[in-house]
Design an enzyme around this catalytic site. Structure first.
Site, PDB file in Angstrom:
ATOM      1  N   ASP A   1       0.911  -1.298  -0.060  1.00 29.53           N
ATOM      2  CA  ASP A   1       0.032  -0.092   0.030  1.00 29.53           C
ATOM      3  C   ASP A   1       0.964   1.267   0.064  1.00 29.53           C
ATOM      4  OD1 ASP A   1      -1.488   2.188   0.716  1.00 29.53           O
ATOM      5  OD2 ASP A   1      -3.063   0.983   1.939  1.00 29.53           O
TER       6      ASP A   1
ATOM      7  N   LYS B   1      -6.509  10.206  -1.157  1.00 26.83           N
ATOM      8  CA  LYS B   1      -5.222  10.820  -0.502  1.00 26.83           C
ATOM      9  C   LYS B   1      -4.605  11.891  -1.472  1.00 26.83           C
ATOM     10  CE  LYS B   1      -7.085   8.726   3.023  1.00 26.83           C
ATOM     11  NZ  LYS B   1      -7.292   7.352   2.630  1.00 26.83           N
TER      12      LYS B   1
END
Ligand code: P1T
Length: 380
Positions: free
Chosen positions: A170, A195
């Site tokens: 990730d 994000k």
């Protein structure tokens, strides 16, 4: 092409029909066919949509991947990686990770017969202690959320190869601007594009990048079969965000450095965690495998929960909110907010205490940010 150029151009040639320089928002669910089965590459927007294709191509090029898949959230992307697993498969995960990822592992995929072990992979050899006959995947975040641990991607990928395990990383915190796990041996990269990739706190999205034809084919199949796809407008927003990713990441990092240095010197602060600081236990490793340290700074106050609450309530520029990676600064209390799904015992063992605060340092003026922190610390 270099990173900045790819972010602006890859997958984003001028529109063939009109010459529009920006990829249009193809707000359509379906596509007219000339005859049954005769179409222009698009049949139905769950399967593929041109705005999504542009995003998938751009993201793949930024990560150095052959293939990209975009999703409706980071969790939908994570879930699709888990679709590669079969009942009784065992996954080794890093111990510090996003609370929602821990939750889907423990509360969803365990029920489907998957097994999980959580280990501190800052010592990569620790994975050998829990390795089993049925282990199939290693799942890591680096830097981790919220403790910003750094895991040696080359070492873990060598162990993964040796034991024939899929390595999924990730890369949400670092972004491909600062770190490219596929080039260090990972098989799959996952993102919450909510994000930094989107970068403006105006969309929820996710992505998977890989160069493996086999894993891509299966995950592409599952993307269509399960259907956690983003709408064209969110793909447009993500593409628009990507164009300035490099500029934003440089500013996020510059401000995060200022904030981490300021907090390190403050008498009410117990410890500051930022991979760019020499005091970070894996500063040298971060320097080696990343080209920058990112925009997240975690720190602990000397006072407990009451002090943290007073500090967080006093902030004016840093909004108290879940999420990270937007142009505006955010503050998070992991124990109560983003990591409340992690059991108290595990939080305590990891060091996610009631006085731990995670800052997503935005790209506002640094003096304004420092002033907000300075003033709020007087209330602790
Ligand atoms: O929120 P979503 O787009 O579904 O992404 C989930 C996710 C995956 N991976 C990491 C490293 C993440 O940080 C997240 C989401 N995290 C937050 C919302 C947070 O505040 O930490």
């Amino acid at each position: 092409m270099k990173f900045e150029t790819k972010a602006i151009h890859t997958g984003q040639e001028p529109d063939k029909a009109t010459g529009a320089v920006i990829v249009p928002i193809y707000q359509t669910s379906t596509y007219a066919q000339g005859a049954p089965g005769e179409h222009k590459g698009y049949e139905y927007s769950r399967t593929a949509n041109p705005t999504r294709t542009a995003l998938e191509r751009c993201l793949a090029s930024l990560e150095g991947a052959k293939f990209g898949l975009a999703f409706s959230s980071g969790m939908a992307a994570t879930s699709t990686v888990m679709n590669l697993m079969k009942t009784n498969n065992h996954i080794i995960s890093c111990d510090d990770l996003y609370g929602g990822t821990y939750r889907i592992f423990e509360k969803v995929y365990k029920d489907y017969g998957l097994e999980f072990s959580y280990v501190d992979l800052t010592t990569p050899e620790n994975l050998l202690k829990v390795l089993k006959e049925n282990t199939r995947m290693i799942w890591i975040e680096t830097p981790t959320n919220p403790l910003l641990k750094i895991i040696d991607l080359s070492k873990v990928s060598r162990l993964a190869r040796k034991h024939r395990l899929i390595l999924a990383v990730d890369n949400t915190f670092a972004t491909p601007y600062f770190q490219k796990p596929l080039l260090l041996g990972a098989d799959i990269v996952v993102h919450s594009s909510t994000k930094y990739l989107g970068g403006h706190s105006d969309l929820v999205g996710g992505a998977i990048l890989t160069s493996s034809q086999k894993y891509y084919d299966r995950m592409k199949f599952c993307q269509n079969a399960v259907g956690g796809v983003p709408g064209p407008f969110d793909c447009f927003l993500a593409l628009r965000g990507l164009k300035t990713l490099s500029l934003r990441m440089r500013e996020h990092q510059a401000n995060a450095f200022e904030v981490s240095r300021f907090l390190s010197r403050h008498k009410k602060v117990k410890r500051v965690i930022y991979p760019g600081l020499k005091s970070h236990p894996a500063h040298n490793l971060a320097k080696m495998q990343m080209s920058g340290f990112g925009g997240i700074v975690s720190f602990e106050l000397k006072s407990g929960l009451a002090g943290s609450r007073r500090f967080l309530k006093s902030l004016k520029l840093f909004f108290l909110a879940e999420s990270l990676g937007g142009v505006e600064s955010l503050a998070d209390h992991p124990a109560i907010m983003t990591h409340s799904s992690v059991p108290l015992k595990l939080r305590k063992r990891l060091g996610i205490s009631d006085s731990l605060i995670r800052l997503s340092v935005g790209i506002e003026n640094k003096e304004d940010l420092l002033e907000d922190l300075r003033r709020s610390l007087t209330f602790v």
